[in-house]
Design an enzyme around this catalytic site. Sequence first.
Site, mmCIF file in Angstrom:
data_model
loop_
_atom_site.group_PDB
_atom_site.id
_atom_site.type_symbol
_atom_site.label_atom_id
_atom_site.label_comp_id
_atom_site.label_asym_id
_atom_site.label_seq_id
_atom_site.Cartn_x
_atom_site.Cartn_y
_atom_site.Cartn_z
ATOM 1 N N LYS A 16 37.315 -26.878 -7.884
ATOM 2 C CA LYS A 16 36.745 -25.564 -8.129
ATOM 3 C C LYS A 16 35.340 -25.649 -8.744
ATOM 4 O O LYS A 16 34.407 -25.016 -8.256
ATOM 5 C CB LYS A 16 37.695 -24.841 -9.088
ATOM 6 C CG LYS A 16 37.386 -23.422 -9.331
ATOM 7 C CD LYS A 16 38.460 -22.877 -10.243
ATOM 8 C CE LYS A 16 38.596 -23.763 -11.467
ATOM 9 N NZ LYS A 16 38.770 -23.046 -12.701
ATOM 10 N N THR A 17 35.235 -26.472 -9.780
ATOM 11 C CA THR A 17 33.934 -26.620 -10.429
ATOM 12 C C THR A 17 32.924 -27.219 -9.466
ATOM 13 O O THR A 17 31.757 -26.852 -9.451
ATOM 14 C CB THR A 17 34.058 -27.521 -11.671
ATOM 15 O OG1 THR A 17 35.153 -27.052 -12.451
ATOM 16 C CG2 THR A 17 32.794 -27.478 -12.511
ATOM 17 N N ASP A 76 34.036 -17.546 -12.617
ATOM 18 C CA ASP A 76 35.084 -18.563 -12.615
ATOM 19 C C ASP A 76 36.312 -18.014 -13.334
ATOM 20 O O ASP A 76 36.201 -17.080 -14.126
ATOM 21 C CB ASP A 76 34.544 -19.798 -13.360
ATOM 22 C CG ASP A 76 35.429 -21.009 -13.182
ATOM 23 O OD1 ASP A 76 36.316 -20.974 -12.313
ATOM 24 O OD2 ASP A 76 35.232 -21.988 -13.924
ATOM 25 N N ARG A 125 47.544 -30.435 -15.421
ATOM 26 C CA ARG A 125 46.452 -31.113 -16.141
ATOM 27 C C ARG A 125 46.520 -32.621 -15.916
ATOM 28 O O ARG A 125 45.570 -33.347 -16.189
ATOM 29 C CB ARG A 125 46.519 -30.868 -17.660
ATOM 30 C CG ARG A 125 46.356 -29.442 -18.162
ATOM 31 C CD ARG A 125 45.202 -28.728 -17.563
ATOM 32 N NE ARG A 125 45.594 -28.024 -16.359
ATOM 33 C CZ ARG A 125 44.727 -27.596 -15.436
ATOM 34 N NH1 ARG A 125 43.450 -27.821 -15.553
ATOM 35 N NH2 ARG A 125 45.146 -26.960 -14.365
#
Length: 719
Positions: A32-33, A218, A599
Amino acid sequence: MNPLDDLNPHQKNAVEYSQGAQLIFAGAGSGKTKVLTHKIAYLIDTGAVRPENILAVTFTNKAAQELRSRVEEFVGRNAKYVHIGTFHSICARMLRREIEHLGYTKQFTIYDADDQNRLLKKIIDDTNIDIGGHKPKNILSRISYLKSWMTSPEEFKPRQGYRLEQLVKELYPLYQNALKRSNAVDFDDLLLLPLELFKQAPEILEKYRFIYQYILVDEYQDTNKPQFHIIDLLAKKHRNLCVVGDDDQSIYSWRGANIENILNFSDNYPECKVFKLEQNYRSTNNILKAASKVVANNINRTPKELWSRKSDGDLIVKIEADSDYDEAARIAAYIQREIITNKRKFKDFAILYRTNAQTRILEEILRRNNIPYTIIGGVKFYERKEIKDILAYFNVLSNSKDDINLKRIINFPPRGIGKQTLGIVEQFAFEKRISILEALNHIDALELSRRSEKSLQSFSSIIKRAADMRESIAFEEWTRVMIDEIGVRTYFKELGGEESIQRLANIDELLNDISEFCHTEDNATLESYLEKVSLSTSIDTWEDEKNTVSLMTLHSAKGLEFPVVFICGLNQGLFPLDRDNSEKVVEEERRLFYVGLTRAMEKVFLSSAQMRNRAGEMQYLPDSIFLNEIPSELMEINPVKEGVISCRCRKPQKSSGKVSFQTSDLKDKIVRPGSIVSHKIFGPGKVLDITGVGQNAKLRIHFRTCGTKTIVAKFVEVK
DNA sequence: AGCAACTCATTTTTT
DNA sequence: ATGAGTTGCT
């Protein structure tokens, strides 16, 4: 590098599409980033949009920094001109410029939870409203929730028979007025006032529409109603809006985040194009399979299928512990084992939990095992008393109407201004409708004893001198002079003791922080520093290169990744946490669990403990329902047997050095009759006998200075 | 006015 | 088990 390089086809499509509205569903770990970074670079590179016309909104300041530095790799110094920040920081900056339209001054103060609490308590005191057992904090959280749904004091309809809601109805408007009178805003106001501004001054909206021609948001699944409106208003004209999010990771509904914002995006932007990123680059397949199975139990979601080219990897390890201490000990042992057998570093590990209260035991056990750790969250640096007190001086110097901060410092360090004296000044200020600081200009008009008058004079002159100095010297130097003027250092030095040493160290730390700020920021001012302080979170200041295990709540872990993740406290009642057991709430807890699982890059440990100490009493809690949602073939239970895990029997040892200033010292006091102890006031003495155990045990001590006294253990230092 | 020690309630998550 | 708020002593 070209912004279209190094992307998979879906990512590339999402980056390339730059005409109008766009919704990107980006699963956990799907890059995504990366897409945001490449997209900003692409917009600049192709000349489609100028850097200063791009607005990118992130969830934390840390994410903003990271995004900026990654954009910089593509476009160099042009990255500097892109507007990147959190909703709160972007709004704060806008308000600094424009707030005068709304009757505040540019020096407005941003109130944190503690300030808000003091303000509401003052209102309750002044009005004599009987809050009968309800706590100001609860009232505030209700007010905040109403504000996050844009419900005004007038619109709010309390339900009959709900005392708390009646109180909110009564106090909410008073609170709002008091904020304004103090020239202060709370976190919710930071989002609401820009909307007010756009309504009252459409030319300002036009101005910002002109500046922010291309907008990227975001973590869109966690935006709330005012945030939606801010973006919607700004984007309405150019309609160049790219929102990125994952409905499965929406975890902030309790503070007004509205998952509908992402689910119904195409209702507001019917022309929008939808992109889905489903290839996960972060986790091994076992982790991904487990996470997908878990989140599939939620009804309210858009179906999606995350997949990965990675190998299956290790099985998920379930740790079944007897107690919360045992749980922590086993975690510590697994960390040591992973370090030895798999050559991992401390910084490869994160320990995640549902509530901050769980940190204490983990901290104690890690320390005993010489495992360096950093706690993210909990008491933040800027929230420490001595720091907040100094910052209160700064706030008062910036905003003279800030009575709440003024009251913090009028008698700190102690200068003999007590309740009585303060009461007289406050009453005078109230009658004349001026702030307390302004009231101090009329000391002679008050009926005061010589003594009190002198004390007030001396306080007033410190403030005046400081204000004068601001004109003549630079901010950094000014802060140093100020701290001398205030006399905090002298105060703590004279007070002495372990605690004062720590506080002095923290004050130095603050000065370092200011000096760093002044050297990195282009035009560092008192106001810009205060703004940074009030909007910074513990995640923002977390140094990821430090080789320590990270401890944080699952909420704080959003957006981060670690090779090895422990999720602990997987017990029914704790995670999912019980408050009311409606399905909606369980779904959000499940998303939180999903966030935790995703994560992890390589290995996940899930732990539960049969017995836990909750609010001082032992409770037996069954395993979390979430554990049953993971297919058993993906999980192994307690692979290392009891004998191997023995570290909880180890003796307490001194910590291996400075871990972090957030880490408190473990008190391993062993006192027995005959021990020599020392008391802050009475000095050294010899323990005669002991009743009770622990910190609250009562000690009969013979002091050289004043004979035999009974003292509670926590008030003495062991020699 | 200031501090030591008591009582009592308290455990969500945070910009 | 801890902290906040408060009492009560100097």
